[in-house]
Every structure is written in C-alpha cells, then in structure tokens.
Motif scaffolding. Structure first.
Motif, PDB file in Angstrom:
ATOM      1  N   TRP A   1       0.847  -1.178  -0.190  1.00 48.23           N
ATOM      2  CA  TRP A   1      -0.070   0.140  -0.067  1.00 48.23           C
ATOM      3  C   TRP A   1       0.772   1.160  -0.041  1.00 48.23           C
TER       4      TRP A   1
ATOM      5  N   VAL B   1      -3.760   0.399   6.563  1.00 43.74           N
ATOM      6  CA  VAL B   1      -3.362   0.934   5.045  1.00 43.74           C
ATOM      7  C   VAL B   1      -3.182   2.444   5.828  1.00 43.74           C
TER       8      VAL B   1
ATOM      9  N   THR C   1      -8.820   6.148  -3.914  1.00 42.72           N
ATOM     10  CA  THR C   1      -8.920   4.853  -4.115  1.00 42.72           C
ATOM     11  C   THR C   1     -10.454   4.777  -3.818  1.00 42.72           C
TER      12      THR C   1
END
Length: 505
Positions: free
Chosen positions: A149, A333, A341
């Motif tokens: 990530w 994350v 996103t």
C-alpha cells in the motif's frame, strides 16, 4: 540568478537514458503532468501563506490576484487549499505566463532572497515526480501488505511543492531506493563499540556482536555520508512511504534509518534527543492507549541506538500489522495511501474515517497529547469489507505532550524535557489540526467541498470541548511549507491559516 529552463528535467532525462532507457518515453510524457502538480502545490503556498512580499490578495470571479511588493501582479485560479488534483497549469506574472514552478520562483528572486535555492528544489521535485510517474506499471495487483500500500503513493506529499525533491540522489539511486519504484533495498550494518553508542529500549540480540552494537544503515547514507567505512552487507527490506524507513523482507519490526539528505523540508537524520527519549515516549504512549477503548494503537518502539551525532543511528519499531487480525481479513493502510481509491471516493466511508480519527485525536488532545497525525504516521485498520475499524499511529518523534493537561486529568507526566513538552494551547492545536485535518483528512477528501461534508457528518459525534469548538469554527492551521523553504534562517515550523471549509456551508 535565473534558473536555466528545464535544468533538472533535462539532467534527469539524460541520466535516465543511460540507466533505464526504456523509461525515457514515459518520462517525457509525464513531464507536463508533473509540472502542473508542482505548480498547483506552489500556487497553494503563494495564495494562502503569510509571505512578507505579498502586499494583498484580490479575489475576483475569474481568479485570484496577488499584488506583490513593488507593484507586480501574480494571477492564477481561485485556490482550493485542500485540493490534491492538479488544477493550476499556468499563472501570469505581470502578464507573462509561467507553467513551471521553478521558473516562476526564479522570476520572484528580486522579492525573496532564498528564491533561487527554492527554485532549484522545485526543478528537482518536478523532474523526480515525472520519473516516479514514468516508472509505474500499467496495471498492478491489489496490495496484499501494508508495505505494498505504501509503495502505491507515487506523488509524495500531497501539498508540499517539494513533494519529490531528492537533492543528492542520482536517477539510478532514485530508482534503487524510492518506494514508488518498488525496489528491494539491502541495508548495511555498522559495528559500533557499545561504549560509544547510546541505546534505549531493548536492542535486538541479532544486532549485537560481542561488545559492539550493529546499526542498520541505509545504502545511500553508507555511500555518501559514511563513505562505506565499516559498513557490511546486512539484510533486504522494502522501503516505505518515508523512504528511509523499511520493512525487512523476512518480516518483523520496521527499521527507521538515518538519512542525512533533505527530503521535502527536513534533513532526515535521527537526533541524539530522539534516541534518548524513544523508550520513555513509547512506554508513555502504550499506557495512554488504554484510555481510548481500543480505537487507537501505537506501534511500540522496541529499541533505538545511535552514536554521538545524527548521521549514524536507527530506530526499531513494531510493524503496524501487529494490530490487525489478518485471519479475519483485516488489513492496515496508511491514510496517505487512500487518496483516489474507491474508499476515498465514498462520502459515507470518508465520514466514518473522519469520525474515528477526529474522535481519537481530540480525545488525546484533551488528555494532553497532540499527534503529528499526517497521512504517513496515521494508519487505519480496515475490515475485510473495507470499513474503518480503528487506528494505528507510528513514529512518536514529533508528538507534543502537555504536562498541564495530563495533570488536570490525574495522569502521570513522563520524565521528559525538550521539544516534545508543550503546554501552549495554540501550539498543541496546530500540531493536531494541521497534520490531521489540513493534512490527512484534507488530502483524502481531495477538495474543500468534500472535506466540509466529512467534517459536518463527523461533528455531531465529537465531544463538546474548547478544542472541538476551535476545530469546527475557527481557521485551520497548516504548515506554511513554501514560506519555510523561503526562510532558511528561521528555525522551526511556520504556519498559515486556511479557511475552515465548514464556514462556507
């Protein structure tokens, strides 16, 4: 001094042709977008920060005019200080168009003595950003780990004009060490006599050798600062968003290394003060986490060690994944990786994140701790379905602790002195609001309108304190990133005040 047009852009292009010729076409294609991205960040600073040579700002239907000392006029679009998508492709200085941030800053040199140096940084930031974008594959599989990530963050700091400034790094070194290029980096180990090394916490046994401490060293540091002296090959690791912090490929704790290079605004070394306070601050944070009903976890600092100077030191801390139930499909994350996103495009999801982050941040502030909760330090634990469950915070080196507020809640004050200790209310609020709201949440929202929606939806669930009132009603502080680069003789942070997006609703 006038910056040669495209100086760093041309240099990076020439170097790239030698070390990775297959990327030269993609690099050339990426340059216009990189110029707009850096110019947008610079325009934010020029339009919003208290620059002493901007006499006044005139807002009109067609844009914003900055009237400069001496009567020059700088014209651009109406600014959105929370926007992350590039929207500034050209500004006019006395009618002359500028499309490159570096050339604009060089033209402002008569007003700002530090402008030529900053212009060179902007030139390098633009070229490095184009290089970062050029190296991205057309398609990537979904990230399976936190470090994957982190490596999805291509553009760097969402608001800093020096978002990809890496002075001292060649093209080959950027490709070898930049997280967005997804390399595997081999850290070195420097053996230091234990008597010459300050150690706090529990230094890993595998990094001890007789009467010596083995300090992980970034290869850039080993070559350019330590000149290879006494550094042996160590272990492979994945670079994270911070570049100098890495996740060992074999798993286990993360390692923060010293890197005596300026990235964005700061030289990324590790001070003796940070080594000395690391264990005490980590222990304090672990005790405080119990007050937050499981909504926030701090990654523990397992050990810190360094010589008597900032160039050879390292910090070892827990990996954020330690606080996720991976068997249940949870993942961790960094908030800074969420922009763009599907999560960030969902207004209800952003509102849940804002409710969680503001609730935790304001509760801690009330107790006496202001987090530096920008998108790199703050991580969110997501459920298998993607719902934000709780937060993880890493890197305690820049928090602020108020003994006065702690004592008011009957909490023990940690045995600390120096820059971490702060009782000034304005400084505490600046630390949290500037990093969390004007930083992490603002960049996730991507615009003033979206951030206003997120704050409005979260507001009803926030405790009615003076800090909450200041957050929801007053201007929002943010670091004056451009002013700071133009004020090299002024120590510490400088600040700007942004319009609160809720006031426009």
């Amino acid at each position: 001094m006038h910056l040669p047009p495209g100086c760093a852009e041309e240099t990076v292009g020439a170097e790239l042709a030698g070390v990775r010729p297959a990327l030269t076409g993609a690099y050339a294609d990426a340059l216009p977008g990189a110029r707009a991205a850096v110019l947008t960040r610079l325009w934010r600073g020029l339009a919003c920060e208290p620059l002493p040579w901007v006499d006044r700002r005139e807002r009109g239907t067609g844009g914003l005019v900055l009237v400069l000392a001496g009567g020059s006029r700088l014209e651009g679009p109406l600014p959105d200080p929370y926007a992350t998508a590039p929207y500034v492709h050209e500004v006019l200085l006395d009618g002359q168009p500028y499309r490159q941030a570096a050339r604009l800053m060089a033209a402002l040199a008569p007003l700002a003595p530090a402008a030529p140096g900053f212009a060179a940084e902007l030139d390098g930031s633009t070229a490095s950003l184009a290089l970062s974008r050029a190296g991205q594959p057309a398609a990537q599989p979904p990230p399976a780990s936190t470090w994957e990530w982190e490596q999805r963050v291509v553009d760097g700091h969402p608001y800093h004009p020096n978002c990809r400034s890496r002075p001292g790094f060649s093209v080959a070194e950027q490709l070898a060490y930049g997280p967005e290029h997804r390399p595997l980096v081999v850290l070195g180990l420097a053996a230091v006599r234990a008597s010459e090394c300050r150690v706090t916490g529990r230094w890993p046994q595998e990094w001890r050798e007789g009467g010596r401490i083995l300090l992980p060293v970034h290869p850039w540091q080993a070559e350019h600062v330590l000149k290879g002296t006494g550094v042996r090959p160590g272990f492979a690791a994945h670079p994270l968003m911070a570049l100098r912090t890495l996740a060992p490929a074999a798993g286990g704790p993360h390692v923060k290394t010293a890197l005596s290079a300026r990235l964005t605004s700061s030289v990324r070394d590790i001070s003796e003060y940070s080594v000395e306070t690391a264990a005490a601050v980590s222990d304090f944070a672990q005790a405080l986490a119990g007050r937050l009903d499981g909504r926030l976890h701090f990654t523990r600092t397992l050990g810190a060690a360094g010589t008597h100077g900032p160039d050879l030191a390292a910090v070892v801390r827990e990996a954020p994944e330690a606080y996720a139930d991976t068997a249940a499909g949870e993942r961790v994350v960094p908030v800074g990786a969420l922009a763009g996103t599907p999560y960030a495009r969902s207004a209800p999801w952003r509102a849940e994140l804002a409710r969680l982050a503001l609730g935790v941040g304001l509760r801690l502030l009330d107790l006496g701790v202001a987090l530096e909760a920008h998108g790199q330090n703050l991580l969110v634990v997501l459920s298998a379905a993607g719902a934000p469950l709780r937060l993880v915070y890493r890197d305690l080196a820049d928090i602020r602790i108020s003994p006065l507020r702690l004592a008011g809640h009957g909490l023990p004050v940690p045995p600390l002195s120096g820059r971490l200790v702060e009782d000034d209310v304005r400084a505490l609020r600046r630390k949290l609001f500037g990093s969390l709201v004007a930083g992490a949440l603002g960049s996730t929202a991507g615009s003033a309108d979206a951030l206003a929606q997120d704050l409005a939806r979260a507001a009803a669930d926030l405790a009615p304190t003076a800090d909450t009132e200041a957050l929801l009603r007053g201007p929002l502080p943010t670091k004056a990133l451009t002013l700071m680069r133009l004020s090299p003789g002024v120590p510490g942070d400088q600040w700007a005040r942004l319009p609160n997006p809720l006031s426009a609703r």
